[in-house]
Motif scaffolding. Structure first.
Motif, PDB file in Angstrom:
ATOM      1  N   GLU A  88       0.763  -1.182  -0.134  1.00 54.08           N
ATOM      2  CA  GLU A  88      -0.332   0.012  -0.234  1.00 54.08           C
ATOM      3  C   GLU A  88       0.719   1.380  -0.257  1.00 54.08           C
ATOM      4  OE1 GLU A  88      -3.367   2.203   2.525  1.00 54.08           O
ATOM      5  OE2 GLU A  88      -2.670  -0.438   3.395  1.00 54.08           O
TER       6      GLU A  88
ATOM      7  N   TYR B 252      -2.928  10.214   9.903  1.00 55.08           N
ATOM      8  CA  TYR B 252      -3.383   9.666   8.777  1.00 55.08           C
ATOM      9  C   TYR B 252      -4.270   8.073   9.651  1.00 55.08           C
ATOM     10  CZ  TYR B 252      -4.020   6.788   4.526  1.00 55.08           C
ATOM     11  OH  TYR B 252      -5.338   6.775   3.549  1.00 55.08           O
TER      12      TYR B 252
ATOM     13  N   LEU C  73      -6.522   5.309   9.768  1.00 58.04           N
ATOM     14  CA  LEU C  73      -6.299   3.906   8.616  1.00 58.04           C
ATOM     15  C   LEU C  73      -7.358   3.826   7.982  1.00 58.04           C
ATOM     16  CD1 LEU C  73      -3.462   2.218  10.739  1.00 58.04           C
ATOM     17  CD2 LEU C  73      -3.097   2.829   7.771  1.00 58.04           C
TER      18      LEU C  73
ATOM     19  N   LYS D 112      -9.317   7.495   5.708  1.00 55.84           N
ATOM     20  CA  LYS D 112      -7.924   7.604   4.900  1.00 55.84           C
ATOM     21  C   LYS D 112      -8.434   9.022   5.288  1.00 55.84           C
ATOM     22  CE  LYS D 112      -8.706   3.295   2.424  1.00 55.84           C
ATOM     23  NZ  LYS D 112      -7.807   2.702   2.951  1.00 55.84           N
ATOM     24  N   THR D 113      -8.201   9.590   6.514  1.00 54.67           N
ATOM     25  CA  THR D 113      -8.059  11.300   5.917  1.00 54.67           C
ATOM     26  C   THR D 113      -6.767  11.431   6.894  1.00 54.67           C
ATOM     27  OG1 THR D 113      -9.580  11.050   7.758  1.00 54.67           O
ATOM     28  CG2 THR D 113     -10.749  11.496   6.032  1.00 54.67           C
TER      29      THR D 113
ATOM     30  N   VAL E 223       1.324   5.491   0.972  1.00 53.67           N
ATOM     31  CA  VAL E 223      -0.089   6.636   0.962  1.00 53.67           C
ATOM     32  C   VAL E 223       1.352   7.793   0.774  1.00 53.67           C
ATOM     33  CG1 VAL E 223      -1.195   7.525   3.326  1.00 53.67           C
ATOM     34  CG2 VAL E 223      -1.093   5.445   3.070  1.00 53.67           C
TER      35      VAL E 223
END
Length: 446
Positions: free
Chosen positions: A270, A316, A318, A321-322, A272
């Motif tokens: 992943e 962040y 999880l 997702k902000t 980010v």
């Protein structure tokens, strides 16, 4: 010729993190001078390695079969050596001093004694081929949930990044294994494909991400932080690229500060990245540490970005997702050599509390600020300025070696037992003494 050391010294220096990788195609560690001395009833030969900045010590009881005893950290480029057996001393002197280099020259005085060597504090085990795991530039650490294992990463000095498993239950600590980080599933490549093909220097693009992936799918990142991931594996904080000129002139620069979740096998799962509005403010000195706690990733950013006066602590979520952001008040620089102060690591303590490393970019006689602070994010509103509490001034711990104070405290870990450790980054022995200190602070949080 009485004896040919061959590759033996190169391997020994690789084991203790002193391989000067940029010299491997030239003179290697470059033994530059030797000195002889009889201490007690034993003859010793001291060999100064200019490029690896150590003094190797050999027992010469049998001149045709020297026995390696230990390596002494030698400040920057030791070349002059003098033995003073009558006083039980050996003295080394650096070849030159350059005020513009990160490390400084020094005279080192070593005393003969019957005790276990104080250096190295960390070394590596062997690979399957019987050669030591080569390492340097440790830049982030996190402790395993139990026992005496910590995981560490190397930074952008190397072009194929690794995660190390380190046993700190022994002295010196031992790097037991290495794990390559890879984009075997093309997750990073796919992320790059979502970006514009080419942009100006205000934001990263496909070309920037493509440069992070090597032909064999290992990755060329700048790992500055590591945390255990609740989903398994690890989170890696990779600092964005940039130039000092761009930072100082106030221009936005091409940069990619990324958080990457990798599996226990080192495969990226992943990616980010920061919101576009924050990326627009990017400057040099980005992500420097990451800690997962209570369903959130908390990231320390080293210095203030464009138009801001304090570095951010980025959070962040999880699940949602902000992002949220807080500002961290740095201590002012107090070094007579000027410089800056920034953050270089963050570690979770539980209950929304975190330890952060705050340091200046100075070493040796110029160093002033190497501190461990605690912050609490409980109830902290988005955009708020945090309050910090001093946990420990680390300058006395760095001075305890009686060598030059090292600049870069880059890794921090809290074991399940409560013991706190930190490690210094030796910059890959590039314009650096190569010295790495793994310092055990004990249970200072009780």
């Amino acid at each position: 010729m009485a004896f040919d050391v061959g590759m033996d010294l190169e391997y020994r220096l690789a084991r203790i993190g002193h391989t000067n990788d940029r010299r491997n195609d030239a003179k290697g560690n470059e033994p530059e001078n030797v000195a002889f001395g009889r201490f007690g009833s034993t003859d010793y030969l001291f060999v100064a390695s200019e490029r690896s900045s150590v003094v190797a010590v050999y027992d010469m009881s049998q001149p045709t079969a020297p026995v390696y005893k230990q390596a002494l950290p030698g400040a920057l480029s030791p070349e002059g050596l003098v033995t003073i057996p009558s006083r039980g001393l050996m003295v080394s002197a650096s070849e030159m001093d350059d005020r513009g280099l990160p490390a400084r020259a020094a005279f080192n005085i070593y005393a003969y004694q019957k005790a276990a060597p104080a250096y190295p504090t960390i070394q590596s085990a062997d690979r399957a081929d019987g050669k030591p795991i080569p390492w340097a530039a440790l830049s982030g650490m996190v402790a395993a949930p139990s026992g005496s294992t910590v995981y560490a990463v190397d930074d952008s000095f190397f072009r194929a990044n690794r995660i190390f498993t380190v046993d700190v239950g022994v002295t010196p600590a031992v790097i037991r294994s290495e794990l390559r980080i890879t984009d075997a599933n093309d997750v990073l490549k796919t992320f790059g494909a979502t970006l514009p093909a080419a942009r100006d220097n205000q934001a990263f693009d496909q070309t920037d991400v493509a440069a992070m992936i090597n032909a064999d799918k290992t990755v060329n990142l700048d790992p500055e932080g590591i945390s255990l991931a609740s989903a398994g594996g690890f989170w890696i904080a990779s600092e964005g690229a940039g130039s000092k000129t761009a930072y100082e002139t106030g221009r936005n620069i091409t940069s990619a500060n990324l958080l990457l979740r990798v599996s226990a096998a080192g495969v990226i799962q992943e990616v980010v990245t920061l919101p576009d509005a924050v990326n627009a403010l990017q400057a040099r000195y980005g992500f420097e540490g990451v800690a997962e706690s209570n369903g959130k990733l908390v990231v320390a950013m080293q210095r203030a970005w464009l138009g801001e006066t304090m570095p951010r602590i980025a959070v962040y979520d999880l699940t949602a997702k902000t992002w949220q952001f807080h500002f961290y008040p740095l201590d002012p620089a107090t070094s007579p050599n000027g410089g800056w102060v920034g953050l270089s690591e963050i570690t979770a303590l539980g209950n929304n509390r975190f330890l952060v490393v705050e340091r200046d970019n100075q070493n040796g006689p110029d160093a002033r600020i190497k501190r461990l602070y605690r912050i609490d994010l409980t109830g902290a509103a988005d955009g708020s300025t945090l309050t910090k509490t001093l946990v420990r001034d680390l300058m006395p711990d760095l001075r305890a070696t009686r060598g030059p104070v090292l600049e870069k405290i880059e890794g921090l870990a809290v074991l399940a037992s409560g013991e706190v450790l930190f490690v210094t980054d030796n910059d890959g022995v590039n314009d650096s003494s190569g010295e790495t200190q793994l310092v055990r602070l004990g249970r200072i949080l009780n």
